[in-house]
Write an enzyme that holds these catalytic residues in place. Structure first.
Site, mmCIF file in Angstrom:
data_model
loop_
_atom_site.group_PDB
_atom_site.id
_atom_site.type_symbol
_atom_site.label_atom_id
_atom_site.label_comp_id
_atom_site.label_asym_id
_atom_site.label_seq_id
_atom_site.Cartn_x
_atom_site.Cartn_y
_atom_site.Cartn_z
ATOM 1 N N THR A 117 60.020 45.413 20.981
ATOM 2 C CA THR A 117 58.828 46.413 20.749
ATOM 3 C C THR A 117 59.373 47.941 20.601
ATOM 4 O OG1 THR A 117 57.104 47.688 22.187
ATOM 5 C CG2 THR A 117 58.825 46.252 23.137
ATOM 6 N N TYR A 142 57.885 47.574 31.001
ATOM 7 C CA TYR A 142 57.514 46.707 29.995
ATOM 8 C C TYR A 142 58.538 46.873 28.749
ATOM 9 C CZ TYR A 142 55.768 45.169 25.359
ATOM 10 O OH TYR A 142 55.362 44.285 24.064
HETATM 11 N N1 LIG Z 1 50.629 42.814 20.280
HETATM 12 C C1 LIG Z 1 51.225 43.884 19.940
HETATM 13 O O1 LIG Z 1 51.080 44.984 19.456
HETATM 14 C C2 LIG Z 1 52.849 43.793 20.538
HETATM 15 C C3 LIG Z 1 53.722 44.844 20.006
HETATM 16 C C4 LIG Z 1 55.106 44.711 20.344
HETATM 17 C C5 LIG Z 1 55.472 43.693 20.937
HETATM 18 N N2 LIG Z 1 54.700 42.601 21.140
HETATM 19 C C6 LIG Z 1 55.423 41.128 21.637
HETATM 20 O O2 LIG Z 1 54.743 40.136 21.266
HETATM 21 C C7 LIG Z 1 55.015 39.099 21.899
HETATM 22 C C8 LIG Z 1 53.486 38.223 21.431
HETATM 23 O O3 LIG Z 1 52.320 39.471 21.921
HETATM 24 P P1 LIG Z 1 51.016 38.860 21.860
HETATM 25 O O4 LIG Z 1 50.250 40.098 21.468
HETATM 26 O O5 LIG Z 1 50.717 37.727 20.703
HETATM 27 O O6 LIG Z 1 50.540 38.502 23.254
HETATM 28 P P2 LIG Z 1 49.405 37.337 23.592
HETATM 29 O O7 LIG Z 1 49.353 37.647 25.272
HETATM 30 O O8 LIG Z 1 48.563 36.888 23.101
HETATM 31 O O9 LIG Z 1 50.581 36.039 23.521
HETATM 32 C C9 LIG Z 1 51.486 35.710 24.709
HETATM 33 C C10 LIG Z 1 51.924 34.369 24.874
HETATM 34 O O10 LIG Z 1 52.556 33.957 25.602
HETATM 35 C C11 LIG Z 1 52.174 32.977 26.515
HETATM 36 N N3 LIG Z 1 53.050 33.204 27.905
HETATM 37 C C12 LIG Z 1 53.287 34.362 28.414
HETATM 38 N N4 LIG Z 1 54.139 34.174 29.459
HETATM 39 C C13 LIG Z 1 54.654 32.868 29.475
HETATM 40 C C14 LIG Z 1 55.535 32.066 29.988
HETATM 41 N N5 LIG Z 1 56.135 32.537 31.125
HETATM 42 N N6 LIG Z 1 55.729 30.857 29.640
HETATM 43 C C15 LIG Z 1 55.116 30.034 28.660
HETATM 44 N N7 LIG Z 1 54.163 30.871 28.140
HETATM 45 C C16 LIG Z 1 53.923 32.449 28.369
HETATM 46 C C17 LIG Z 1 50.610 33.368 26.819
HETATM 47 O O11 LIG Z 1 49.984 32.348 27.638
HETATM 48 C C18 LIG Z 1 50.236 33.862 25.339
HETATM 49 O O12 LIG Z 1 49.840 32.713 24.559
HETATM 50 C C19 LIG Z 1 55.016 39.486 23.143
HETATM 51 O O13 LIG Z 1 56.179 39.088 23.566
HETATM 52 C C20 LIG Z 1 54.726 40.937 23.042
HETATM 53 O O14 LIG Z 1 55.638 41.722 24.064
HETATM 54 C C21 LIG Z 1 53.427 42.775 20.839
HETATM 55 O O1 LIG Z 2 40.211 52.005 23.645
HETATM 56 C C1 LIG Z 2 41.231 52.805 23.368
HETATM 57 C C2 LIG Z 2 42.556 51.970 23.198
HETATM 58 C C3 LIG Z 2 43.559 52.778 22.377
HETATM 59 N N1 LIG Z 2 43.390 54.023 22.288
HETATM 60 C C4 LIG Z 2 44.377 55.018 21.904
HETATM 61 O O2 LIG Z 2 44.845 54.064 20.459
HETATM 62 C C5 LIG Z 2 46.265 54.429 20.524
HETATM 63 C C6 LIG Z 2 46.795 52.929 20.467
HETATM 64 O O3 LIG Z 2 46.718 52.262 21.641
HETATM 65 P P1 LIG Z 2 47.015 50.701 21.707
HETATM 66 O O4 LIG Z 2 46.790 50.599 23.156
HETATM 67 O O5 LIG Z 2 46.287 50.160 20.763
HETATM 68 O O6 LIG Z 2 48.676 50.508 21.456
HETATM 69 P P2 LIG Z 2 49.737 51.106 21.870
HETATM 70 O O7 LIG Z 2 50.334 52.331 20.898
HETATM 71 O O8 LIG Z 2 49.639 51.843 23.497
HETATM 72 O O9 LIG Z 2 50.815 50.132 22.494
HETATM 73 C C7 LIG Z 2 51.205 49.391 21.484
HETATM 74 O O10 LIG Z 2 52.562 49.736 20.876
HETATM 75 C C8 LIG Z 2 53.405 49.653 21.894
HETATM 76 C C9 LIG Z 2 54.954 50.360 21.231
HETATM 77 O O11 LIG Z 2 54.515 51.746 20.683
HETATM 78 C C10 LIG Z 2 53.825 48.470 22.709
HETATM 79 O O12 LIG Z 2 54.488 47.698 21.446
HETATM 80 C C11 LIG Z 2 52.730 47.911 23.191
HETATM 81 O O13 LIG Z 2 52.867 46.386 23.323
HETATM 82 C C12 LIG Z 2 51.589 47.775 21.968
HETATM 83 O O14 LIG Z 2 50.355 47.370 22.516
HETATM 84 C C13 LIG Z 2 46.594 55.042 21.756
HETATM 85 O O15 LIG Z 2 46.778 56.485 21.413
HETATM 86 C C14 LIG Z 2 45.421 55.010 22.631
HETATM 87 O O16 LIG Z 2 45.323 56.029 23.460
HETATM 88 C C15 LIG Z 2 42.140 54.602 22.365
HETATM 89 O O17 LIG Z 2 41.896 55.854 22.230
HETATM 90 N N2 LIG Z 2 40.943 53.875 22.860
#
Ligand SMILES: NC(=O)c1ccc[n+]([C@@H]2O[C@H](COP(=O)([O-])OP(=O)(O)OC[C@H]3O[C@@H](n4cnc5c(N)ncnc54)[C@H](O)[C@@H]3O)[C@@H](O)[C@H]2O)c1
Ligand SMILES: O=c1ccn([C@@H]2O[C@H](COP(=O)(O)OP(=O)(O)O[C@H]3O[C@H](CO)[C@H](O)[C@H](O)[C@H]3O)[C@@H](O)[C@H]2O)c(=O)[nH]1
Length: 329
Positions: A117, A142
């Site tokens: 991330t 995190y």
């Molecule tokens: N969504 C984002 O913007 C974002 C940004 C940066 C990194 N990531 C990383 O990408 C990955 C996927 O994120 P996502 O948005 O798809 O989240 P998500 O919560 O939709 O998916 C995570 C999945 O992992 C499973 N899981 C969690 N812990 C587990 C465990 N111990 N054993 C087996 N299964 C488990 C959950 O049931 C879920 O299906 C994560 O590792 C997250 O940190 C996401």
């Molecule tokens: O209801 C909302 C939700 C978000 N925001 C704003 O929108 C921006 C983006 O927020 P998000 O919650 O969508 O995402 P983040 O940037 O906080 O976090 C994301 O990017 C991070 C890296 O920068 C990590 O990877 C994290 O897992 C991922 O969720 C922020 O300024 C937040 O304050 C709002 O104003 N209103």
């Protein structure tokens, strides 16, 4: 041979599963279904419901299924929750990744692709796009839990015949353009998810957290990457590991950002909905601006995004949110 996707029932993991099927790979998923959904896994893919921290399970699956590569998405992802429950995050993201990694080493799995991330950087020193060699100063458990896994991978790859890609995602959004999967967690906190829910009247209003930041319109700037471009980058990373065996740590973002208000405007325009938006105080821990320098992934993997367009990202997110309403009723 097959490819193991941990967290394949979740948002990004389910897109990866479809991408792998589209490429003709055999896929097996391990997911404990804490935030994922069994219906998000395509019927032709084997879903093993269980925890990646279970040594018996992760010891068995790679051997029995002939796993030649692991995409490791399983984890806990909510930054503020990690602040109140750091030990839970170090357990699920770090300790359990260690268990999975050990099982992979024992089974001789050669390739490991890890969901890292942008949170590993913390707040960048300047507003310039952040490159992979920037200082790593996570500001939440995190981010630290993910950085610790990056470190474990680096050291493990130096000692064993395993190579890896750490992909540092910026803000992942959108949904499969073909409508096969999307972000399905009802209480997700991500901006585009929240705004699309407001547009479809699933929320009475949404909030903008902070309007006094030093940016042109006073709201925070993020680099929103379409989930389909993200999983394409993962597949290219796998091909790179298979072809070269060279480890890779790379940012996944487009290299330019949008403010919160810009995102809200696009959601209003695309949906045609004038949902209520309340200006609110800053949210704790938000960086002013985080944008990826994406030169490395473009140069080393030849990655060419197809959905670098906020309107497309929002359109696909809205389509999925709408489809989800019909599924829930
Ligand atoms: N969504 C984002 O913007 C974002 C940004 C940066 C990194 N990531 C990383 O990408 C990955 C996927 O994120 P996502 O948005 O798809 O989240 P998500 O919560 O939709 O998916 C995570 C999945 O992992 C499973 N899981 C969690 N812990 C587990 C465990 N111990 N054993 C087996 N299964 C488990 C959950 O049931 C879920 O299906 C994560 O590792 C997250 O940190 C996401
Ligand atoms: O209801 C909302 C939700 C978000 N925001 C704003 O929108 C921006 C983006 O927020 P998000 O919650 O969508 O995402 P983040 O940037 O906080 O976090 C994301 O990017 C991070 C890296 O920068 C990590 O990877 C994290 O897992 C991922 O969720 C922020 O300024 C937040 O304050 C709002 O104003 N209103």
């Amino acid at each position: 041979m097959s490819v193991l996707v941990t967290g394949g029932a979740g948002y990004i993991g389910s897109h990866m599963v479809w991408r792998l099927l589209d490429a003709g790979e055999n896929v097996v998923v391990i997911d404990r279904l804490s935030t994922g959904f069994d219906w998000a896994v395509p019927a032709e893919v084997e879903l093993v419901v269980g925890d990646i921290g279970d040594p018996e399970l992760v010891g068995k699956v790679p051997r029995e299924r002939g796993v030649s590569a692991v995409f490791h998405f399983a984890g806990s992802i909510v930054v503020p929750e990690s602040v109140t429950d750091p030990l839970g995050y170090y357990l699920n993201n770090t300790v359990k990744s260690r268990a999975l990694l050990e099982a992979c080493v024992d089974a001789g799995v050669p390739h490991f692709i890890f969901s890292s991330t942008a949170a590993v950087y913390g707040t960048p020193e300047t507003a310039d796009p952040v490159a992979e060699d920037a200082a790593l100063r996570p500001e939440s458990p995190y981010g630290t839990s993910k950085l610790m896994t990056e470190t474990m991978l680096r050291d493990t790859a130096a000692a064993h015949p395993l190579n890896y890609a750490c992909l540092r995602y910026f803000n992942v959004a959108g949904a499969d353009p073909a409508g096969r999967t999307g972000q399905s967690t009802p209480d997700a906190t991500h901006l585009i998810k929240v705004a699309t829910q407001a547009a479809l009247s699933k929320r009475p209003y949404m909030q903008v957290f902070g309007t006094d930041y030093p940016t042109p319109d006073g709201t925070c700037i993020r680099d929103y990457i379409h989930v389909t471009d993200l999983v394409d980058a993962h597949y290219l990373a796998l091909e790179h590991l298979r072809a070269t065996g060279e480890n890779l740590t790379a940012n996944c973002g487009y290299g330019h950002g949008h403010s919160v208000l810009e995102v809200v405007d696009v959601v209003k325009r695309v949906s045609g909905s004038e949902f209520e938006v309340r200006m609110a105080d800053r949210r704790a821990g938000d960086a002013v601006s985080i944008v990826a320098n994406s030169d490395r992934i473009r140069e080393r993997l030849g990655w060419k995004p197809h959905y670098d367009d906020l309107e497309k990202i929002v359109t696909h997110a809205l389509n999925w949110e709408d489809a989800l309403s019909r599924r829930n009723t």
